[in-house]
Design an enzyme around this catalytic site. Structure first.
Site, mmCIF file in Angstrom:
data_model
loop_
_atom_site.group_PDB
_atom_site.id
_atom_site.type_symbol
_atom_site.label_atom_id
_atom_site.label_comp_id
_atom_site.label_asym_id
_atom_site.label_seq_id
_atom_site.Cartn_x
_atom_site.Cartn_y
_atom_site.Cartn_z
ATOM 1 N N ASN A 28 -54.345 9.479 18.714
ATOM 2 C CA ASN A 28 -55.688 9.773 19.228
ATOM 3 C C ASN A 28 -56.577 10.457 18.188
ATOM 4 O OD1 ASN A 28 -53.878 11.901 19.518
ATOM 5 N ND2 ASN A 28 -54.878 12.742 21.318
ATOM 6 N N GLY B 121 -46.853 14.000 20.438
ATOM 7 C CA GLY B 121 -46.629 12.759 21.164
ATOM 8 C C GLY B 121 -46.286 13.015 22.621
ATOM 9 N N VAL C 187 -43.774 13.154 26.129
ATOM 10 C CA VAL C 187 -42.537 13.846 26.470
ATOM 11 C C VAL C 187 -41.301 12.983 26.210
ATOM 12 C CG1 VAL C 187 -41.227 14.877 28.373
ATOM 13 C CG2 VAL C 187 -43.651 15.405 28.098
ATOM 14 N N THR D 102 -40.797 10.678 24.003
ATOM 15 C CA THR D 102 -40.572 10.643 22.555
ATOM 16 C C THR D 102 -40.076 11.994 22.064
ATOM 17 O OG1 THR D 102 -42.371 9.047 22.357
ATOM 18 C CG2 THR D 102 -41.601 10.077 20.333
ATOM 19 N N GLY D 103 -40.635 13.073 22.593
ATOM 20 C CA GLY D 103 -40.190 14.405 22.205
ATOM 21 C C GLY D 103 -38.718 14.626 22.522
ATOM 22 N N GLU E 45 -45.458 19.227 20.082
ATOM 23 C CA GLU E 45 -46.655 19.309 20.920
ATOM 24 C C GLU E 45 -46.687 18.045 21.760
ATOM 25 O OE1 GLU E 45 -51.394 18.716 20.696
ATOM 26 O OE2 GLU E 45 -50.534 19.797 18.983
ATOM 27 N N CYS F 88 -53.910 15.121 25.000
ATOM 28 C CA CYS F 88 -52.866 15.860 25.715
ATOM 29 C C CYS F 88 -53.419 17.084 26.424
ATOM 30 C CB CYS F 88 -51.757 16.270 24.751
ATOM 31 S SG CYS F 88 -52.323 17.253 23.347
ATOM 32 N N GLU G 103 -49.085 26.092 17.105
ATOM 33 C CA GLU G 103 -49.753 25.590 15.906
ATOM 34 C C GLU G 103 -51.171 26.149 15.818
ATOM 35 O OE1 GLU G 103 -47.814 21.323 14.989
ATOM 36 O OE2 GLU G 103 -48.908 21.383 16.884
#
Length: 492
Positions: free
Chosen positions: A160, A234, A236, A238-239, A256, A291, A470
């Site tokens: 994004n 990315g 959830v 993928t996390g 994140e 997000c 971050e």
């Protein structure tokens, strides 16, 4: 529709992988053509990194680590500031490139390069602030700690804001003395290649490395034994996959992830400011692909109907889908056909479960947009917490509106989801604001505001919205490890 002519100097000249201070053809020789999601127009070829490419890039970063960590912190900061200057000088062309590749409006993306440049400057100024502590041990002992860089850091960024994330997220690890390998999003890889052209040679060879590729590239980074930390912006699922993969080598992670963020409006909220903030918080400009979007709106019963009516009028006026290269466009397209299909699936499920469609809910009728993945800004009311749309992240332009009148039940519903990234509280009463901020289970809260990020303010989530913080001093510490040193002093 006439194809958009891309001005000279916008596309990257190199279409290969950048690591070790040079451009490299992918080991498997694979390239994919990146197409504009708003028009279907082919833009340019991009390389596809596989495991062998990842191994070469990581080894290049590892070889450069020793020299980079020994460089004076002030000198590392100076190079980060040079990179920031370059980003500002090329902000407009980078915005156009990302607009083509992501479908987001060019005029809105112009701020991405500048925000990333500000972040590079911010962390450049912190490069000399990594300090240890002394610990009292009594006579005869000196005990102190030092913070040391970790080594090779892998950063996987989202589609994004591809340029902003790629440029901003190298700042903290580099300032701390690490080397970095950045993986572009496979949906929008082109601005990362252009970033490599612009800033790659500012740093010593191997210090910054840029890869493009798909799942195989990401998995190879998470599994590589020389990568000391893996980070992801990315979703959830993928996390979780990254975390599972990193476990084999006990890599720490910084994640994140997604959000199902709530905006809570009390009866005394400033009406006009609330309506504006509610629309802004949904990030319709990015077609809801953010997000941090406040996609669940909880309006007190005493103001519900009036606010909803005003929002239903404002949204179609302010956020009408358009071509991202048109300076007048305030809402772009979704990034892919799969993402639009996902959005349409949520609309169908909401209707099937009894939600009331207030506006949107379909593809735009404009024939100029027929070849793109556009979807109207959509609002549902009469929502219930058990609906699929109330529980799952859409990452698309759908806002869900709930009515509330009991504060305890309100926060039970707000906190019932698995996510906890952002929240927004609207009230003029100071005590109410602080009470609500303490009750909402998120990592980041706005009071009478939405969507803004502030360098120096920790950004990150709780629950399944992520791990770590971050855009702040804590991010710098994320890329260090503490070493304790004890000195036995000779007797007098």
């Amino acid at each position: 529709m006439t194809a958009f002519t891309i001005p000279a100097g916008v596309l990257p000249e190199h279409r290969d992988l950048y690591y070790g201070g040079a451009w490299h053809t992918p080991a498997a020789g694979r390239y994919i053509t990146s197409a504009a999601p708003a028009t279907g127009q082919p833009i340019a070829a991009a390389p596809v990194a596989e495991a062998d490419d990842v191994d070469a890039a990581v080894h290049a970063a590892h070889a450069a680590f020793g020299g980079w960590r020994r460089m004076l912190p002030a000198e590392r900061g100076r190079l980060l500031r040079r990179a920031a200057e370059v980003l500002r000088a090329h902000a407009d062309e980078l915005a156009l490139l990302d607009a083509l590749d992501t479908g987001n409006p060019m005029t809105m993306l112009a701020g991405d390069a500048r925000f990333a440049a500000n972040g590079l400057d911010y962390f450049a100024g912190l490069a000399t602030e990594l300090k240890g502590e002394t610990i009292p041990m009594g006579d005869g002992n000196l005990n102190y700690t030092v913070r040391e860089p970790m080594g090779v850091i892998a950063r996987i960024v989202a589609y994004n804001h591809p340029l902003m994330f790629a440029a901003l997220r190298i700042a903290a690890p580099l300032a701390a003395g690490n080397t970095v390998v950045v993986k572009a999003p496979d949906q929008a890889p082109l601005s990362l290649l252009r970033l490599a052209e612009l800033i790659g040679d500012i740093f010593p060879a191997g210090v910054v490395n840029f890869l493009a590729g798909g799942r195989a590239c990401g998995e190879a980074l998470t599994q590589h034994p020389l990568v000391r930390k893996i980070t992801l912006i990315g979703g959830v699922p993928t996390g979780k996959a990254v975390m599972r993969s990193a476990a084999d080598t006990l890599k720490p992670v910084l994640l994140e992830l997604g959000g199902k963020n709530a905006l809570v409006a009390y009866p005394d909220a400033d009406f006009e400011a609330l309506v504006q903030g509610l629309v802004q918080g949904m990030n319709f400009t990015w077609a809801g692909q953010s997000c941090g979007s406040t996609s669940r709106v909880f309006l007190h019963a005493s103001i519900h109907d009036r606010v909803l009516e005003a929002v239903a009028r404002l949204i179609p006026e302010r956020h009408k889908p358009g071509l991202p290269t048109d300076p007048k466009t305030t809402m772009g397209s979704l990034v892919s056909e799969a993402q639009r299909d996902k959005v349409e699936g949520f609309v169908r499920s909401a209707l099937d479960e009894g939600a009331r469609l207030v506006c949107g809910g379909k593809r735009p009728a404009d024939p100029a947009l027929a070849n793109g993945f556009f979807y109207e800004a959509t609002v549902f009311a009469d929502m219930r917490p058990d609906m699929r749309l109330a529980r799952e992240e859409v990452f698309g332009p759908i806002m869900s509106v709930f009515r509330w009148d009991d504060e305890d039940r309100l926060f039970a519903e707000v906190n019932a989801v698995d996510y906890g990234l952002t929240g927004s509280i609207w009230t003029r009463d100071l005590a109410t604001a602080h009470r609500a901020a303490s009750r909402i289970e998120t990592g980041y809260v706005w009071i009478n505001n939405t969507s803004q990020h502030f360098l120096g303010a920790p950004f990150g989530g709780v629950k399944q919205s992520g791990i770590g913080r971050e855009e702040c001093f804590e991010e710098l510490l994320e890329f260090t490890q503490v070493k304790n040193i004890n000195v036995k002093l000779a007797a007098a």
